[in-house]
Design a protein around this motif. Structure first.
Motif, short mmCIF file in Angstrom:
data_model
loop_
_atom_site.label_atom_id
_atom_site.label_comp_id
_atom_site.label_asym_id
_atom_site.label_seq_id
_atom_site.Cartn_x
_atom_site.Cartn_y
_atom_site.Cartn_z
N THR A 5 0.82 -1.21 0.00
CA THR A 5 0.00 0.00 0.00
C THR A 5 0.85 1.26 0.00
N ILE A 6 1.96 1.25 0.75
CA ILE A 6 2.80 2.45 0.83
C ILE A 6 3.88 2.47 -0.24
N GLY A 7 3.89 1.46 -1.12
CA GLY A 7 4.83 1.48 -2.24
C GLY A 7 6.16 0.84 -1.97
N GLY A 8 6.26 0.04 -0.90
CA GLY A 8 7.50 -0.67 -0.61
C GLY A 8 8.32 -0.03 0.49
N LEU A 24 11.88 -3.31 -1.01
CA LEU A 24 11.16 -4.57 -0.90
C LEU A 24 9.66 -4.37 -1.07
N ASP A 25 9.02 -5.26 -1.82
CA ASP A 25 7.57 -5.26 -1.88
C ASP A 25 7.03 -6.09 -0.72
N GLY A 26 5.73 -6.30 -0.68
CA GLY A 26 5.14 -6.99 0.46
C GLY A 26 5.63 -8.41 0.65
N THR A 27 5.69 -9.18 -0.45
CA THR A 27 6.15 -10.57 -0.35
C THR A 27 7.61 -10.64 0.10
N GLN A 28 8.46 -9.80 -0.48
CA GLN A 28 9.87 -9.77 -0.08
C GLN A 28 10.03 -9.35 1.38
N SER A 29 9.16 -8.46 1.84
CA SER A 29 9.24 -7.99 3.22
C SER A 29 8.96 -9.13 4.19
N LEU A 52 8.65 2.21 9.67
CA LEU A 52 8.23 3.43 10.38
C LEU A 52 8.81 4.67 9.73
N GLY A 53 10.07 4.57 9.28
CA GLY A 53 10.69 5.71 8.60
C GLY A 53 9.96 6.07 7.32
N GLU A 54 9.52 5.05 6.59
CA GLU A 54 8.78 5.30 5.34
C GLU A 54 7.43 5.94 5.62
N ILE A 55 6.76 5.48 6.67
CA ILE A 55 5.47 6.08 7.04
C ILE A 55 5.65 7.54 7.41
N LYS A 56 6.72 7.83 8.17
CA LYS A 56 6.99 9.22 8.55
C LYS A 56 7.37 10.07 7.35
#
Length: 346
Positions: A178-181, A206-211, A241-245
């Motif tokens: 959802t947030i683009g990786g 990383l995408d969701g599966t890789q994460s 968390l850094g990506e969300i921020k």
């Protein structure tokens, strides 16, 4: 104190903070805007599931929250390579003690390979599981679910769990997409056939599966121990968390809804927290806690004499640790020492 012990504490501190802050921040924001997300939160009535055989609640001894991370191999995770393991395990367990003044907190991690006595519980198929000794801690969840894990922790510690929060790691797959990786940097190449993770040294988005592969892998790093996997989980969650921020996702009602939507879908709590208003209220009640002052401790353990691949609670350290939590007292330094990792090389 060895560098290994300090590293382990830093790892668990960030895991605890990442999970709790992510849940409370996103759900707290989502509540004020989208109360219809309530229906997605699954609740468990602990009083009904466990009964009255529970530790006594001390009114002035703060609150205790059990945080479980479930590595379910079903649903969104079914496509991942997981070797011969099926079902679900409690891949992370943290007892978070919040002081009476709601200004301090300490998190105690319970290693998944700890041998414990499982109390008699109701299995997922409805049958009764008799009490059993020397079972691996993370197997309790797969056989009997979160209520039995709560019961096991309460009986081994003598500490009442006021609440519990269970997070299904599968929910992070959709969240990441959802947030683009999420961007991470690995210092060494990771090639793990078990998890399916295949990353060369360097920086990757990383995408969701890789994460999901990233937070599960352990055979492709270090000596294959859980410490390596914990380190990757820490790294990933900090990056998340850094990506969300960075994207200011919580500052946008639309983006906040998308995050809360995925988090609540992956969340199970006790009935006392099973609504967005209750979760938001709980989050606001602990907002005085300074994350930098949060102490994180690993349950003192030693290697089992019969099976060196397993650990057991080290005494008297473990008993002193639990006693301090019951009384809301400062934990003695001697109660934090784990013979199993003194001088360890991994």
């Amino acid at each position: 104190m060895t560098q290994v012990v300090r590293s382990r504490r830093r790892v668990w501190r960030w895991i605890a903070l990442s999970f709790v802050l992510l849940i409370l921040a996103t759900i707290g924001t989502g509540y004020w805007l989208y109360s219809d997300l309530n229906s997605k939160i699954k609740g468990v009535d602990l009083e009904k599931a466990i009964g009255e055989d529970r530790p006594e609640k001390v009114p002035t001894a703060g609150q205790n929250l059990l945080v479980l991370g479930s590595d379910s191999r079903s649903g969104a995770n079914a496509s991942l390579s997981t070797g011969r393991v099926s079902g679900a395990r409690a891949d992370m367990a943290l007892v978070i003690h919040i002081s009476e003044g709601r200004s301090k907190a300490v998190a105690v991690s319970i290693p998944r390979d700890t041998l414990v006595t499982r109390p008699a519980c109701t299995a997922k198929d409805g049958s009764v599981l008799p009490s059993a000794r020397r079972v691996m801690f993370n197997s309790v969840y797969s056989l009997a679910g979160s209520a039995c894990v709560v019961m096991t922790v309460e009986q081994m510690s003598g500490v009442l769990m006021d609440h519990f929060v269970e997070i299904d790691f599968a929910g992070f797959k959709d969240l990441v997409d959802t947030i683009g990786g999420v961007t991470v940097t690995v210092e060494r190449s990771i090639h793990d056939k078990s998890s399916g993770l295949d990353l060369n040294q360097g920086t990757h988005k990383l995408d969701g599966t890789q994460s999901l592969q990233f937070v599960r892998t352990r055979h492709g790093i270090g000596d294959g121990s859980d410490l390596g996997r914990i380190g990757l989980q820490q790294q990933f969650l900090i990056a998340l968390l850094g990506e969300i921020k960075k994207q200011d996702l919580l500052g946008s009602p639309t983006k906040a809804y998308r995050i809360a939507d995925h988090v609540t879908s992956s969340l199970t709590t006790d009935s006392g927290l099973a609504s967005l208003p209750k979760l938001a209220e709980f989050g606001r009640s602990v907002n005085r806690i300074d994350p930098s002052s949060m102490e994180t401790i690993m349950l003192p353990v030693r290697y089992d004499t019969q099976d060196p691949n397993r650990v057991v609670a080290a005494q008297p350290q473990a008993s002193r640790l639990w006693q301090a939590l019951r009384k809301d007292e400062k934990i003695p330094e001697a109660a934090k020492r784990s013979p199993a990792i003194q001088g360890a090389t991994h």
